[in-house]
Design a protein around this motif. Sequence first.
Motif, short mmCIF file in Angstrom:
data_model
loop_
_atom_site.label_atom_id
_atom_site.label_comp_id
_atom_site.label_asym_id
_atom_site.label_seq_id
_atom_site.Cartn_x
_atom_site.Cartn_y
_atom_site.Cartn_z
N CYS A 142 0.84 -1.21 0.00
CA CYS A 142 0.00 0.00 0.00
C CYS A 142 0.87 1.26 0.00
O CYS A 142 1.91 1.29 0.66
N ILE A 143 0.39 2.28 -0.70
CA ILE A 143 1.03 3.59 -0.65
C ILE A 143 -0.01 4.56 -0.09
O ILE A 143 -1.08 4.75 -0.65
N CYS A 144 0.33 5.15 1.04
CA CYS A 144 -0.58 6.06 1.75
C CYS A 144 -0.08 7.49 1.57
O CYS A 144 1.11 7.71 1.31
N SER A 145 -1.00 8.44 1.75
CA SER A 145 -0.58 9.84 1.72
C SER A 145 -1.46 10.70 2.61
O SER A 145 -2.60 10.34 2.92
N THR A 146 -0.88 11.80 3.03
CA THR A 146 -1.62 12.85 3.72
C THR A 146 -1.42 14.13 2.92
O THR A 146 -0.45 14.27 2.16
N THR A 147 -2.33 15.06 3.08
CA THR A 147 -2.20 16.39 2.47
C THR A 147 -2.24 17.40 3.60
O THR A 147 -3.18 17.38 4.40
N ASN A 148 -1.23 18.23 3.66
CA ASN A 148 -1.10 19.18 4.76
C ASN A 148 -1.20 18.47 6.12
O ASN A 148 -1.77 19.00 7.06
N GLY A 149 -0.64 17.26 6.19
CA GLY A 149 -0.60 16.51 7.44
C GLY A 149 -1.90 15.86 7.84
O GLY A 149 -2.01 15.33 8.94
N GLN A 150 -2.90 15.89 6.98
CA GLN A 150 -4.21 15.35 7.30
C GLN A 150 -4.66 14.35 6.24
O GLN A 150 -4.36 14.52 5.07
N ALA A 151 -5.45 13.35 6.67
CA ALA A 151 -6.13 12.48 5.71
C ALA A 151 -7.29 13.27 5.14
O ALA A 151 -8.01 13.95 5.88
N GLN A 152 -7.47 13.24 3.85
CA GLN A 152 -8.60 13.91 3.23
C GLN A 152 -9.85 13.05 3.44
O GLN A 152 -9.76 11.82 3.49
N PRO A 153 -11.01 13.66 3.54
CA PRO A 153 -12.23 12.85 3.70
C PRO A 153 -12.42 11.94 2.48
O PRO A 153 -12.10 12.31 1.35
N LEU A 154 -12.92 10.74 2.73
CA LEU A 154 -13.23 9.83 1.63
C LEU A 154 -14.44 10.37 0.88
O LEU A 154 -15.38 10.89 1.48
N SER A 155 -14.42 10.24 -0.43
CA SER A 155 -15.51 10.76 -1.25
C SER A 155 -16.76 9.89 -1.10
O SER A 155 -16.67 8.69 -0.81
N GLN A 156 -17.91 10.49 -1.32
CA GLN A 156 -19.16 9.73 -1.31
C GLN A 156 -19.14 8.69 -2.41
O GLN A 156 -19.65 7.59 -2.25
N GLU A 157 -18.53 9.02 -3.55
CA GLU A 157 -18.43 8.07 -4.66
C GLU A 157 -17.67 6.81 -4.22
O GLU A 157 -18.07 5.70 -4.51
N TYR A 158 -16.57 7.00 -3.50
CA TYR A 158 -15.83 5.84 -3.00
C TYR A 158 -16.70 5.04 -2.03
O TYR A 158 -16.78 3.82 -2.12
N LEU A 159 -17.33 5.72 -1.10
CA LEU A 159 -18.16 5.03 -0.12
C LEU A 159 -19.32 4.29 -0.80
O LEU A 159 -19.66 3.18 -0.40
N ASP A 160 -19.89 4.89 -1.85
CA ASP A 160 -20.98 4.25 -2.59
C ASP A 160 -20.53 3.00 -3.33
O ASP A 160 -21.31 2.09 -3.54
N HIS A 161 -19.26 2.98 -3.78
CA HIS A 161 -18.76 1.86 -4.57
C HIS A 161 -17.90 0.89 -3.77
O HIS A 161 -17.37 -0.07 -4.29
N GLU A 162 -17.79 1.14 -2.49
CA GLU A 162 -16.93 0.32 -1.65
C GLU A 162 -17.29 -1.16 -1.71
O GLU A 162 -16.41 -2.02 -1.79
N THR A 163 -18.56 -1.50 -1.70
CA THR A 163 -18.98 -2.90 -1.75
C THR A 163 -18.53 -3.54 -3.05
O THR A 163 -18.03 -4.66 -3.06
N ASP A 164 -18.67 -2.82 -4.17
CA ASP A 164 -18.20 -3.34 -5.46
C ASP A 164 -16.69 -3.51 -5.48
O ASP A 164 -16.16 -4.47 -6.01
N ILE A 165 -15.98 -2.56 -4.87
CA ILE A 165 -14.53 -2.60 -4.85
C ILE A 165 -14.03 -3.78 -4.03
O ILE A 165 -13.03 -4.40 -4.34
N MET A 166 -14.74 -4.12 -2.96
CA MET A 166 -14.30 -5.20 -2.08
C MET A 166 -14.48 -6.58 -2.71
O MET A 166 -13.91 -7.55 -2.22
N LYS A 167 -15.24 -6.69 -3.78
CA LYS A 167 -15.48 -8.00 -4.41
C LYS A 167 -14.22 -8.53 -5.06
O LYS A 167 -13.40 -7.85 -5.54
#
Length: 167
Positions: A142-167
């Motif tokens: 995994c490659i992780c990142s922060t912006t200005n020392g903070q995690a950016q909020p996850l997008s609603q699009e990611y949260l909506d597609h999370e179940t599909d992504i986990m398959k």
Amino acid sequence: LALVLLPAATASCPDDTWRQVNNKCFKFVESRSTFTQCQYDVCAPLGANLATIGSEQDQAAVDDISDGHYAYFGLFEGGADESGEWQFVNGELAYHNSQYVHYENWNPGEPNQYCGVEEDCAMIGPDWDGWVDVSCGIGVSCICSTTNGQAQPLSQEYLDHETDIMK
């Protein structure tokens, strides 16, 4: 004579295991994780998200710290199935309406849904000169990142597609 302190133009990374590029900090974590495991089990506990690669400088840092390993970063295909709407987990669009919005670095011929397999996540690796689309369930680093020392909020699009992504 007055001394004026201005905010730093770049982020301060948590420690020296992170690589700083302008206002971002990147960290490579060697693991055998799926895309969503990278996000929730690896990056989130570090106060980060899967990495957003938005420039040649970001790409150079990610290539350097991954040191020839296969690794997910935060790019996935959202929208309707096979939409071509590639975006980062924080909502930044990478490809929209048949054009690149910002920086992109696909390996020639990618993304391609190789052999008809659902390939809705992107990764880098030693066998390619750029990004490739892969199944989100492959276990890699995994490659992780922060912006200005903070995690950016996850997008609603990611949260909506999370179940599909986990398959």
